[in-house]
Design a protein around this motif. Sequence first.
Motif: not given
Length: 533
Positions: A201-202, A235-238, A265-268
């Motif tokens: 998705a990134r 990992l991506v915004p809506t 510690n992943a920024q989700t």
Amino acid sequence: MVKPFSRSKRTPVRLRHKIEKASAAKKRKDRKEAKNNPQWHSRLKKDPGIPNLFPFKDKILEEIEEKKRKKAEDAQRLRDAAKSQKSKSNVDAPEADEDGDEEMEGHDLTDEEMEEDDAADTGNPMAALLASAQARAVEYNKDGTGRDMADDGDDDADGGVYVSSTFSANNKNPDSSRKAFDKIFKQVLEAADVILYVLDARDPEGTRSREVERQVMAADSGSKRLILVLNKIDLVPTEVLNGWIKHLRRYFPTVPLRASTPASNAQTFEHKQYTIKNTSETLLRSLKSYAASKQLKRSISVGVIGYPNVGKSSVINALTSRLNKGIQSFACPVGSEAGVTTALREVKVDSKLKILDSPGIVFPAAVNDESVDSKQKRKAEHEARLILLNALPPAQISDPQPAVAMLLSRMSQSQALYDKLLQHYGVVALGPFNQGDITTDFLVQVARKRGRLGKGGVPNLNAAAMTVITDWRDGRIQGWVEPPVLRVTDDTEMGNGASVEVGPTADQKIIVKEWAEEFKLEGLWDGATDEQA
């Protein structure tokens, strides 16, 4: 001759015994106090672990995880071989005679065993050893790796996992990638009725190949079905996710999927309607409805393809966990690095559905311009792109610094993402200091912040670059590619001959709509603006 005034340095026996008695009494006292102590203490000393400042900590941890993974895979292979051998022996076991010869049941000797017994009777131990080894080799080839992937097997067996021969490919070499693509993709395409094309998705377009889509559309007179699975959506915004779903659904039916939990510690990002349970159940229900609608006498094969480390095995585990009422499934081994799946795996869901897991391969791109300045430069750019796509395991990365330079170049296009990257490592500002470049200054500061220092306190740039690549792979660094937007033009622009982005043709829209109806995907997740009609 001993001098009369000299004094011996040897400990007297009386004093040594006194020390031993005092030590024994101290141990008895400690044991007695430990019994009365309510707090439990283990007799085993706790491993202090590897210090964070140790420069090769990541490499040691990766080697430990690799050994655990190989050990678990070998154990699973042995269990599968034993299970298949047991089922085969139960089928081939003769029935008991009416005269009561039940004790001879199940003891029929094969040709290899008879040869082994004959060799043992002759008294030649080497011949007996050779015959035994040949018999075990034949047995392993039949039960372990010699299974035909196109064979459906018994329809009443559920949840079986069969593994083909191992596979290895050097994704850094485009020629090797082309050969691996032709070999693996053709096997999956011939055996599968439905292809699940897993994308990151990134960067969906970076993990997508139009050549793959064309071959699926042209295979078997157009009877194959292709579904795009957008993985790692947390990992991506809506708004970015909905934009990519809207764009990809113009070409093929697209299903968003969150296959597994993120790394530590992943920024989700949290998506209320795209949960692990909701997305995996929707995909499994779509596949089962398609299998039921075909009404075939055999099971429907679903092939899973995609780049390395894009989450193909996690997709299969998410589908099988829905059958186990949410219990985590380990039908396919997974890992945070590329190259975990090294063989074609067949996971039998039920009598009407089976899934094929393929090793990750780099889909070759057509090279139109051969007049490249330097072959070494082209290979470095190719490797840097694969590193950012998480398609190369750490052992195959020769120089991670060009990948960091490419990552900084991409991040600089968005000021918000660029500031978050610097804030993640505590970097205040970047500049070409000491006749260097921005990438070198960034790696120097990362090495000092994370303790990636060599002898004499010199920053280890390669270790710092590997730290950045690992954080990018595990989602600790936020970054994504913005979805393309179709620009709506008015009559004046059309009259002036302005260039307009052309979308899919009418035939493509009809195909997408028909396939979505076959899988019952029509109308799902209306918030993503389904525009395939």
